[in-house]
Write an enzyme that holds these catalytic residues in place. Structure first.
Site, short mmCIF file in Angstrom:
data_model
loop_
_atom_site.label_atom_id
_atom_site.label_comp_id
_atom_site.label_asym_id
_atom_site.label_seq_id
_atom_site.Cartn_x
_atom_site.Cartn_y
_atom_site.Cartn_z
N ASP A 2 13.15 -40.28 -24.57
CA ASP A 2 14.10 -39.18 -24.65
C ASP A 2 15.48 -39.73 -24.29
O ASP A 2 15.64 -40.36 -23.27
CB ASP A 2 13.66 -38.12 -23.62
N ASP A 19 16.99 -37.06 -30.85
CA ASP A 19 17.01 -37.76 -29.57
C ASP A 19 15.66 -37.90 -28.89
O ASP A 19 15.58 -38.13 -27.70
CB ASP A 19 18.01 -37.07 -28.63
N GLU A 20 14.59 -37.76 -29.62
CA GLU A 20 13.27 -37.80 -29.00
C GLU A 20 12.27 -38.44 -29.96
O GLU A 20 12.33 -38.16 -31.17
CB GLU A 20 12.78 -36.37 -28.80
#
Lengths: 351, 377
Positions: free
Chosen positions: A8, A103-104
């Site tokens: 993350d 973003d993950e």
């Protein structure tokens, strides 16, 4: 032995802004629309979070909490570019990467971690590669399932590394709040609390039948997750399941004519996006947020697939009309389509 | 009421009206057949309140009268009797009929005829006369395109337009459209326009059997009912109220590829492909290729089953225009080819996602528009 990492990127949009503009570093930064256009916080730097600013918060509230906060209008193309760079680094570690958003991502490193003693090495070298090559900090969680990996990364934020060794899933999960489990939203959480289930361990202690009685089919699944037994695979190809567009209105709207024209724009935008990808939908969902922030969705399914903008508009307008009541003010409208098929019957005229 | 008639005639009459008997109903008497004397004939009527069928059977009337009898019991009983003379005598307490045929006797209880829903009659109004053979063809070619789901009631109907010397019937379910134009036996003075339930017309097609007398169509001035008069049979049906789609604008006027093929060959290739299509989303893919100096044009008919395999068959075609690919629902293609019979047909296409048009060669009376399926080629 299966081993999954969840990575993350910390305060992603805000971190990219601080990376690109050195003068923002160490300052409270938020990314999102302006308070006059009723924007919401899309990302807040850790400095901004110290003031209690959180993502999804109205921008006006964020500014009230920290009047000197630096607000930046989102630059999505730039975030996508950085995201691609990071995902490339992930794919150098393993070919099984499942991006969840910009973003993950999940990574399956079962093959790479055959020798469980080097787990820490894998995790820390991933973190340092991302830091060196992009300048961004990431948090990495790991475990024998997606559930454990994701909760581990949530616990380790920011710039953290937390790898749960095989066999330690339950001792890790048991003392944590049940709300951390994927699939337990505020509503489910309050139901569980009524039965004295506060911690993940409390849910793990109940039996399947109990979970089924209280939460239905989903209950059994949640209980398995609570036990750390989540067998869902890290899947590299994520089919497009739905495509959505939404707009936060500049002010709360009652006027049906304005809602109508907003919905028309959304429908056209959505139709353009799906037809570019050759997708044809079957289901249209309308998302509404009222002035008091109550949010709900309504949907309708056709007996055929189409990519027609008028169909999106007519169905969503029909759903909206059913919800319009005197005095109700809307602050957000969203439309999404789903039920895509590889093949299906086209229509000669809409019925 | 007291009369006698032949078992064969009564049996045939009951078979004709029985299709209009209500099956699921809140009005139990509609499960009965109305039996009454009418001049020197025995008149049988049944109605499900949407559709009513009446027919007349030759009989020797001794005494007039009328009563209603449960249709199922009556039809089954008469069907089991020998082909002999049947004597019917009305009983009043209980209301019913006493039957005598050869050495069989039966009492069937029913209900007073006064409780039977009145069957509307269409006496006034303009009447159109249509050749029975043409009417049968027309119905068979348009009824398949009508919707069976009730989501939009007008689409379960057939749009009937009668004007001048011609009648037009159109059926459309949103995925396909079938339009048939046929001649009237004599010009009509006033135009008729109505939406007739496709189910009613399919019954008419069945009732037409092999009769040779013209069929007479009349619509009530209020446009709420249609009466179709066949030889010895009267069909009265409710009309569907509403607006039928403006179908003429749905018929493509242009094409980029036109293939003319033998109907029987096309049907055979389509049937073979349908078997595989059953496990492959019901999709039949057509590849239409123009010929060259050395080889004739062809249509390649292909389908794939999910796991069990695939097939393709080529048929000769004279192709005008471009090479093209288009996929159709196996059911839609099979159904339209099935009602076209013999001869040659033209398949006109534009793109893989625009409607295909099928027309029999040598007549201008029928157009079938069918929307393709989108597929990953």
């Amino acid at each position: 032995m299966r081993y999954v990492l969840h990575a993350d990127m910390d305060a992603f949009y805000a971190s990219v802004e601080q990376l690109d503009n050195p003068k923002f570093r160490g300052e409270p930064v938020v990314v999102g629309g302006s308070e006059t256009s009723r924007g919401v916080v899309a990302a807040a730097s850790y400095e901004a979070r110290e003031y209690g600013i959180r993502s999804a918060m109205p921008m006006a509230t964020a500014i009230r909490l920290c009047p000197r906060v630096i607000r930046i209008t989102p630059r999505f193309p730039r975030y996508r570019e950085v995201s691609n760079q990071v995902m490339r680094i992930f794919s150098e570690l393993t070919e099984i990467v499942e991006p969840l958003s910009l973003d993950e991502a999940y990574m399956d490193i079962s093959k790479e971690s055959l020798d469980a003693f080097n787990l820490e090495d894998i995790g820390s070298s991933l973190k340092s590669s991302v830091k060196e090559r992009t300048g961004l900090a990431i948090t990495v969680g790991g475990g024998t399932s997606k559930t454990v990996a994701k909760i581990a990364s949530q616990m380790a934020k920011p710039d953290g590394l937390l790898l749960i060794r095989p066999g330690y899933e339950q001792s890790f999960l048991n003392p944590l709040d049940v709300g951390l489990l994927w699939g337990v939203g505020p509503k489910t959480e309050s139901i569980l609390k009524q039965y004295g289930i506060d911690k993940i361990g409390d849910l793990a202690d109940r039996d399947d039948d109990w979970a089924y009685r209280i939460l239905g089919r989903r209950g059994k699944e949640l209980r398995l997750r609570a036990l750390g037994q989540d067998y869902s695979e890290v899947s590299t190809s994520r089919e497009t399941k739905s495509v959505s567009v939404e707009t936060t209105l500049t002010e709360d709207i009652i006027d049906p004519a304005i809602l109508r024209s907003e919905l028309r724009d959304l429908s056209d935008k959505l139709a353009l996006r799906i037809s570019r990808n050759g997708l044809r939908f079957k289901t249209v969902s309308l998302k509404l947020r009222l002035s008091d922030f109550t949010t709900f969705t309504r949907q309708q399914t056709l007996n055929y697939n189409t990519d027609n903008a008028d169909t999106i508009f007519e169905l969503s307008m029909g759903l909206l009309e059913k919800e319009m009541k005197p005095g109700l003010e809307f602050r957000l409208l969203g439309v999404s389509v789903s039920g895509f098929q590889e093949s299906g019957q086209l229509v000669l005229f809409s019925m | 009421m007291k009369l006698s008639c032949l078992q064969e005639n009564l049996n045939r009459g009951l078979a004709l009206v029985s299709r209009a008997v209500a099956t699921r109903t809140t009005l139990p008497i509609t499960q009965n057949v109305l039996i009454e004397t009418d001049k020197s004939m025995l008149k049988l009527s049944a109605t499900n309140l949407e559709l009513a069928v009446t027919t007349w059977v030759g009989a020797q009337i001794e005494q007039e009268g009328s009563v209603t009898i449960p249709a199922r019991l009556l039809t089954d009983f008469v069907g089991s009797l020998p082909n002999d003379k049947i004597e019917l005598e009305q009983t009043s307490r209980p209301a019913g009929i006493h039957f005598k045929c050869a050495r069989f006797e039966a009492q069937i209880n029913g209900t007073e005829s006064s409780e039977f829903p009145p069957i509307p009659s269409v006496e006034d109004g303009v009447a159109a006369l249509i050749d029975p053979q043409i009417l049968r063809t027309a119905i068979s070619r348009v009824a398949l395109a009508a919707a069976t789901e009730e989501t939009r009631p007008v689409l379960t109907g057939i749009k009937l337009e009668i004007s001048g010397q011609q009648f037009t019937m159109a059926g459309a379910d949103g995925f396909r459209l079938a339009v048939y134009k046929g001649p009237l036996i004599e010009p009509i003075e006033e135009d008729i326009e109505a939406i007739v339930p496709a189910k009613t017309l399919s019954e008419v097609q069945r009732l037409l059997g092999d009769q040779e007398e013209p069929a007479k169509l009349m619509v009530t001035p209020s446009r709420s009912q249609i009466m179709i008069h066949l030889n010895n049979i009267e069909v009265v049906s409710q009309l569907i109220q509403g607006t039928f789609p403006n179908y003429s604008q749905l018929i493509p006027q242009d094409y980029t590829s036109r293939a003319v093929v033998d109907l029987q060959e096309f049907t055979r290739a389509t049937r073979a492909s349908s078997i595989f299509a059953r496990d492959g989303g019901g999709i039949i893919r057509l590849h239409i290729a123009p010929g060259s100096d050395s080889s004739p044009g062809k249509i390649s008919v292909a389908s794939r089953a999910e796991e069990s395999g695939d097939n393709h068959g080529d048929i000769d075609a004279s192709v005008e225009g471009e090479e093209s690919k288009i996929a159709f629902s196996a059911r839609y293609l099979t159904e339209v080819l099935g009602v076209l019979g013999r001869g040659e047909i033209a398949l006109e296409t534009t793109t893989a996602s625009s409607p295909g048009v099928l027309k029999p060669i040598g007549s201008e009376d029928y157009v079938h528009v069918v929307m393709p399926m989108f597929v990953q080629w």
